[in-house]
Design an enzyme around this catalytic site. Structure first.
Site, PDB file in Angstrom:
ATOM      1  N   ASP A 220       0.863  -1.189   0.000  1.00 45.59           N
ATOM      2  CA  ASP A 220       0.000   0.000   0.000  1.00 45.59           C
ATOM      3  C   ASP A 220       0.900   1.240   0.000  1.00 45.59           C
ATOM      4  OD1 ASP A 220      -2.164   1.893   0.682  1.00 45.59           O
ATOM      5  OD2 ASP A 220      -3.340   0.083   1.004  1.00 45.59           O
ATOM      6  N   HIS A 243       2.156   2.061  -3.169  1.00 39.42           N
ATOM      7  CA  HIS A 243       1.242   3.049  -3.742  1.00 39.42           C
ATOM      8  C   HIS A 243       1.795   4.472  -3.666  1.00 39.42           C
ATOM      9  CE1 HIS A 243      -2.447   0.166  -3.206  1.00 39.42           C
ATOM     10  NE2 HIS A 243      -1.482  -0.349  -3.925  1.00 39.42           N
TER      11      HIS A 243
END
Ligand SMILES: *[C@@H]1O[C@H](CO)[C@@H](O)[C@H](O)[C@H]1NC(C)=O
Ligand SMILES: *[C@@H]1O[C@H](CO)[C@@H](O)[C@H](O)[C@H]1NC(C)=O
Ligand SMILES: *[C@@H]1O[C@H](CO)[C@@H](O)[C@H](O)[C@H]1NC(C)=O
Ligand SMILES: *[C@@H]1O[C@H](CO)[C@@H](O)[C@H](O)[C@H]1NC(C)=O
Ligand SMILES: *[C@@H]1O[C@H](CO)[C@@H](O)[C@H](O)[C@H]1NC(C)=O
Length: 403
Positions: A220, A243
């Site tokens: 993430d 991310h």
């Protein structure tokens, strides 16, 4: 005259060398609480109780002390290391601490209410996440199985986390809440690209957080900044996969504090689904502010959405996109950003129709497109950036074709 000047220069140089030596040298420790004094510490042992006892002794010590965890692999069911302590405490982890495969609760290791602590030693916090990842659907559903965050720092002040590794967390690797003056230096964070919700370092309601010279590869956000993050400095960080480095999401709840003063400098971001971004939810319940955020000297390697402001952030359709965000974004700069984009829209500045972004500066953007879908472009809404220097792609104009 010049001799005097020369010798005073020497003195100054000497003083500066001394100063940098003091800053660099390890913190002063008088007493060692070695884990071996607290039980039968063989590799594979459960050291939960031994660690608790060692911490309590260190925390009660009137002189600066260290808890030393030797090389080897040890099990820790759960750890809550609380202050206030009587003197600075260092926790030196040389071995690997393993979380239980089937845990309960939302935390594994927590440090709370400690002033002047150091976490160091080159060791590993292994969250043993694999078993839980398929259960982690909190990014999709509100009612979901809560998995523990590997390392929590709650209300920690004037402290340093240096040379440790967080491996395969079940949920976030590191969560920072209510801290003031906390530095991460030379930290490694590792989890697979497809592990859900494994944010590297999440900062919330904290002041003076620095993340220096660290490597984050996870599933993430590498680093995410929630509301109330102030004076955050991120330098020399390598991020990817993951991310990217993200401010937000902001504007989901009623009691959020402003984000103020963020510098992201000299970082490399590679193979991530975003580069640097600021995201806010539409239909925010109350007004909010995100200001003074600067991204500079950044290399992107095959990054999707390298530069992004998204005030219509609404994953899984959890909100009403038609109601504009009430978070005011201003004083933002993107400067000296180069490398490659994996998507054709390399720069996306989507601001709120209700509160356009202000004082956005974009300078020296030099990106090339990695793909085959034609041209590299930018998209802008409700923003008039101040543009200078190289513009690959042209910022807030129509499309542009790469060679
Ligand atoms: C911040 O914390 C570090 C590490 O303990 C300390 O050396 C430094 O003096 C602190 N800075 C301030 C402004 O208190
Ligand atoms: C990045 O690391 C280099 C080498 O260790 C150091 O000289 C430099 O000051 C760091 N840069 C920043 C912005 O922290
Ligand atoms: C930038 O970061 C890299 C990686 O940490 C480091 O090697 C380099 O020295 C840094 N450069 C500057 C100018 O800070
Ligand atoms: C990016 O991902 C690709 C495919 O997974 C891999 O082959 C490549 O080595 C990665 N590049 C970097 C810079 O990590
Ligand atoms: C670039 O990223 C894409 C999508 O993330 C990936 O499929 C591809 O393998 C990467 N390419 C390289 C050269 O790393």
């Amino acid at each position: 005259m010049s001799v005097i000047k020369y010798s005073s220069l020497l003195v100054i140089t000497f003083l500066m060398a001394l100063l940098s030596f003091t800053v660099e040298s390890r913190s002063h420790v008088d007493v060692i609480f070695h884990l071996r004094k607290y039980g039968n510490i063989v590799s594979g042992a459960d050291v939960t109780e031994a660690l608790k006892d060692a911490w309590n002794d260190a925390c009660a010590s009137l002189r600066p002390s260290a808890v030393v965890i030797p090389k080897g692999t040890f099990k820790v069911r759960e750890g809550e290391f609380k202050g206030p302590c009587k003197s600075p405490v260092e926790v030196r982890v040389r071995g690997t601490l393993q979380a239980p495969k089937h845990p309960h609760g939302d935390s594994w290791i927590t440090f709370a209410y400690v002033d002047r602590m150091t976490l160091s030693g080159g060791g590993v916090f292994d969250g043993q996440g694999k078993a839980g990842w398929e259960k982690n659907d909190c990014h999709k559903h509100i009612s979901c199985a809560r998995l523990p965050i590997s390392l929590r720092f709650n209300f920690i002040t004037n402290s340093i986390v240096r040379r440790i590794t967080s491996l395969d967390s079940k949920n976030f690797h590191v969560n920072i809440l209510g801290c003031n003056n906390l530095t991460f230096d030379g930290v490694n964070i590792i989890a697979p690209e497809d592990s859900p919700n494994t944010d590297g370092i999440h900062i919330g309601r904290s002041i003076g957080i620095s993340i220096l010279k660290s490597r984050i590869a996870t599933g993430d956000d590498c680093i995410s900044l929630g509301d109330g993050s102030k004076r955050v400095k991120i330098t020399n960080v390598t991020c990817g996969p993951g991310h990217g480095i993200s401010i937000g999401s902001l504007g989901k709840y009623t009691n959020e504090e402003p984000v103020e003063g963020v510098i992201v400098k000299n970082c490399t971001i590679m193979n991530t689904t975003n580069g640097v971004r600021i995201k806010t939810w539409p239909a925010s319940p109350v007004a909010g502010i995100a200001t003074n955020m600067h991204f500079l000297d950044i290399t992107m390697v095959n990054v999707s959405n390298p530069i992004l402001i998204d005030q219509e952030y609404c994953p899984w359709n959890q909100c009403n996109r038609k109601i504009p965000s009430k978070i005011k974004i201003n004083k933002v700069s993107f400067k000296n950003i180069r490398g490659s984009s994996a998507t054709p829209v390399a720069v996306k500045l989507i601001c709120s129709s209700n509160l356009p972004c202000e004082e956005v500066k974009v300078a020296n953007i030099d990106l090339v497109y990695n793909g085959i879908k034609g041209s590299l472009t930018s998209e802008c809404m409700n923003v008039k950036p101040i543009i200078s220097g190289t513009q690959n792609p042209p910022i807030c104009s129509s499309s542009y074709t790469t060679k």
